[in-house]
Design a protein around this motif. Structure first.
Motif, PDB file in Angstrom:
ATOM      1  N   LYS A   1      -4.058  13.028   3.943  1.00 26.56           N
ATOM      2  CA  LYS A   1      -4.154  11.583   3.737  1.00 26.56           C
ATOM      3  C   LYS A   1      -3.333  10.806   4.766  1.00 26.56           C
ATOM      4  N   ASP A   2      -2.626  11.547   5.663  1.00 26.17           N
ATOM      5  CA  ASP A   2      -1.779  10.827   6.617  1.00 26.17           C
ATOM      6  C   ASP A   2      -1.664  11.513   7.984  1.00 26.17           C
ATOM      7  N   ASN A   3      -2.475  12.565   8.227  1.00 31.23           N
ATOM      8  CA  ASN A   3      -2.418  13.285   9.495  1.00 31.23           C
ATOM      9  C   ASN A   3      -3.615  12.874  10.352  1.00 31.23           C
TER      10      ASN A   3
ATOM     11  N   ALA B   1       4.790   4.901  -0.179  1.00 23.60           N
ATOM     12  CA  ALA B   1       4.117   5.916   0.638  1.00 23.60           C
ATOM     13  C   ALA B   1       2.718   6.192   0.105  1.00 23.60           C
ATOM     14  N   GLN B   2       2.582   6.312  -1.198  1.00 24.96           N
ATOM     15  CA  GLN B   2       1.270   6.534  -1.786  1.00 24.96           C
ATOM     16  C   GLN B   2       0.351   5.358  -1.511  1.00 24.96           C
ATOM     17  N   SER B   3       0.886   4.158  -1.589  1.00 23.85           N
ATOM     18  CA  SER B   3       0.094   2.959  -1.295  1.00 23.85           C
ATOM     19  C   SER B   3      -0.359   2.965   0.157  1.00 23.85           C
ATOM     20  N   SER B   4       0.543   3.396   1.050  1.00 22.70           N
ATOM     21  CA  SER B   4       0.206   3.463   2.469  1.00 22.70           C
ATOM     22  C   SER B   4      -0.933   4.429   2.713  1.00 22.70           C
TER      23      SER B   4
ATOM     24  N   LEU C   1      -4.209   2.934   1.923  1.00 20.11           N
ATOM     25  CA  LEU C   1      -4.626   1.969   2.939  1.00 20.11           C
ATOM     26  C   LEU C   1      -5.128   2.644   4.213  1.00 20.11           C
ATOM     27  N   ARG C   2      -4.726   3.892   4.450  1.00 18.74           N
ATOM     28  CA  ARG C   2      -5.202   4.596   5.650  1.00 18.74           C
ATOM     29  C   ARG C   2      -6.696   4.947   5.556  1.00 18.74           C
ATOM     30  N   ARG C   3      -7.236   5.091   4.369  1.00 14.41           N
ATOM     31  CA  ARG C   3      -8.666   5.266   4.128  1.00 14.41           C
ATOM     32  C   ARG C   3      -9.248   6.492   4.841  1.00 14.41           C
ATOM     33  N   PHE C   4      -8.548   7.607   4.770  1.00 14.63           N
ATOM     34  CA  PHE C   4      -9.039   8.814   5.425  1.00 14.63           C
ATOM     35  C   PHE C   4     -10.342   9.306   4.800  1.00 14.63           C
ATOM     36  N   ASP C   5     -10.454   9.207   3.490  1.00 16.19           N
ATOM     37  CA  ASP C   5     -11.691   9.615   2.826  1.00 16.19           C
ATOM     38  C   ASP C   5     -12.867   8.787   3.318  1.00 16.19           C
ATOM     39  N   GLU C   6     -12.608   7.520   3.532  1.00 17.35           N
ATOM     40  CA  GLU C   6     -13.651   6.629   4.037  1.00 17.35           C
ATOM     41  C   GLU C   6     -14.047   7.012   5.468  1.00 17.35           C
ATOM     42  N   PHE C   7     -13.061   7.394   6.279  1.00 20.45           N
ATOM     43  CA  PHE C   7     -13.357   7.821   7.646  1.00 20.45           C
ATOM     44  C   PHE C   7     -14.267   9.044   7.654  1.00 20.45           C
ATOM     45  N   LEU C   8     -13.953  10.018   6.817  1.00 17.52           N
ATOM     46  CA  LEU C   8     -14.779  11.217   6.734  1.00 17.52           C
ATOM     47  C   LEU C   8     -16.190  10.871   6.263  1.00 17.52           C
TER      48      LEU C   8
ATOM     49  N   TYR D   1      12.657   1.473   8.668  1.00 20.54           N
ATOM     50  CA  TYR D   1      11.843   0.602   9.505  1.00 20.54           C
ATOM     51  C   TYR D   1      10.436   0.450   8.924  1.00 20.54           C
ATOM     52  N   GLU D   2       9.880  -0.743   9.092  1.00 20.27           N
ATOM     53  CA  GLU D   2       8.559  -1.042   8.549  1.00 20.27           C
ATOM     54  C   GLU D   2       7.487  -0.281   9.325  1.00 20.27           C
ATOM     55  N   LYS D   3       6.574   0.339   8.593  1.00 24.17           N
ATOM     56  CA  LYS D   3       5.514   1.134   9.199  1.00 24.17           C
ATOM     57  C   LYS D   3       4.151   0.532   8.873  1.00 24.17           C
ATOM     58  N   PHE D   4       3.225   0.695   9.798  1.00 23.71           N
ATOM     59  CA  PHE D   4       1.884   0.177   9.614  1.00 23.71           C
ATOM     60  C   PHE D   4       0.963   1.312   9.160  1.00 23.71           C
ATOM     61  N   PRO D   5       0.326   1.202   7.990  1.00 26.29           N
ATOM     62  CA  PRO D   5      -0.549   2.272   7.482  1.00 26.29           C
ATOM     63  C   PRO D   5      -1.935   2.184   8.109  1.00 26.29           C
ATOM     64  N   ALA D   6      -2.044   2.553   9.357  1.00 26.05           N
ATOM     65  CA  ALA D   6      -3.284   2.369  10.116  1.00 26.05           C
ATOM     66  C   ALA D   6      -4.406   3.254   9.608  1.00 26.05           C
TER      67      ALA D   6
END
Length: 377
Positions: A12-14, A86-89, A92-99, A268-273
């Motif tokens: 979900k984040d790689n 982290a779970q919210s991030s 928002l990354r939407r990896f399932d949607e990308f696949l 530091y603030e991170k962007f959940p791209a």
């Protein structure tokens, strides 16, 4: 030809995991094949283990592991605080949607039992890439029929070269069923040769088989400050504090766009791209700093100034693939071992990388043409 590909696909984040899936499928489709991802859930069993003969090595490195252990305990305490965000991030990354939007894949998700009892049907199967050759036997194509073409393309052992006798015996049996063995690292090639596959070769990660025009298709526009430094950090330990990179960016008049895996914890603030946003951010950055192999790869593909931060604290073996990539491209100086000011020059030369990448694309294409054309289905 119908080709099924099995590799890790549940992150979900790689971002590297998602992009190597996309690259492998895109490459095979460009060669004229029908390709699909075999979705698979790992079993907790059948994990590789180190031999006890390596115990002296671990003892010698005890100070490093001790420092890393203390750091990990501190980060785990911090992760409890950051867990919800982290779970919210990750959502928002939407990896399932990308696949779903970009990858042909099996409707069902297999496990070690169902993939043996009712395997997905294909003319050929590919295992790879990613660090899949230290776990489930499905990643060695144990479910594929004897008549099917079986290809290992860029699987990795993560730098591990010694396994338990039981695991190694099964590994040896399965790799001798394969029609082609191409490993991501030279250390993996040596293991395969030791196990009797003297024809094993080293191949490049599939992300290096595509060009910018292929990745531009998935880019998603992002509103960003300019100019900016793109900072992408995995959770593995490095010898620098995040503040060091922010201080450097400020000294150069650069803003920072920071994307990180869930395991990287700091203030530091991170962007959940999303995946497409990650590519977009990298492609437009003034400079990239990362401890990620795939981020290094994409920086080179997009001709971005990149500085790669080596891993420490017992993870040094995972630096191998980055070191080999940069050495082959004649860009060894991009590994961070000096002050960041050293990397400010404007005349970055990517011609050596482009030549290396093009030659490897031809070599890989030749491999697949020969393998797939060598058997009648």
């Amino acid at each position: 030809m119908k080709i099924g590909v099995i590799t890790f696909s549940n992150s979900k984040d790689n971002y590297g995991q998602m992009l190597q899936i996309y690259a492998m499928q895109c490459f095979l489709k460009k060669m004229g094949h029908e390709c699909f991802l075999i979705r698979y859930t790992d079993s907790p069993k059948a994990k590789a283990s180190f031999k006890w003969s390596k115990a002296i090595t671990y003892l010698c490195r005890f100070p490093q592991y001790a420092i890393w252990y203390v750091q990990q305990k501190k980060e785990r305490r911090q992760q409890k605080v950051y867990a919800t965000s982290a779970q919210s991030s990750n959502i928002l990354r939407r990896f399932d949607e990308f696949l779903r939007d970009n990858i042909e894949m099996t409707p069902k998700i297999y496990d070690e039992t169902s993939i043996i009892n009712n395997p997905p049907q294909a003319d050929a199967y590919v295992c790879g890439s990613d660090q899949i050759w230290c776990g489930d036997w499905a990643y060695y194509l144990n479910f594929a029929s004897e008549n099917a073409i079986k290809i290992a393309y860029a699987p990795s052992m993560g730098g591990i070269t010694n396994f338990s006798p039981e695991y190694e015996a099964q590994m040896k049996r399965l790799i001798h069923r394969l029609d082609f063995v191409g490993m991501r690292e030279q250390s993996g090639v040596e293991v395969c040769k030791r196990l009797g596959r003297t024809d094993a070769v080293q191949v490049v990660d599939p992300t290096l088989l595509l060009d910018t025009k292929d990745y531009d298709k998935i880019r998603i526009p992002v509103a960003t400050p300019k100019p900016y430094l793109f900072l992408y950090l995995l959770g593995n330990p490095i010898g620098y504090k995040t503040k060091y990179f922010y201080d450097y960016a400020a000294s150069q008049g650069l803003d920072v766009v920071y994307v990180a895996s869930q395991g990287k914890v700091d203030d530091y603030e991170k962007f959940p791209a999303q995946v497409g946003e990650w590519v977009e951010l990298l492609a437009n950055a003034e400079m990239v700093i990362t401890n990620s192999f795939h981020c290094t790869v994409f920086s080179l593909i997009y001709h971005r100034r990149v500085v790669t931060v080596p891993l420490v604290g017992g993870y040094e073996r995972m630096n191998t693939r980055i070191n080999e990539l940069l050495e082959n491209a004649g860009l060894e100086d991009l590994i961070l071992n000096k002050e960041l000011e050293y990397y400010q020059q404007d005349d970055w030369d990517f011609s050596g990388f482009d030549m290396y990448k093009n030659s490897e694309l031809k070599r890989t294409s030749d491999y697949f043409d020969k393998i797939i054309g060598s058997k009648s289905i």
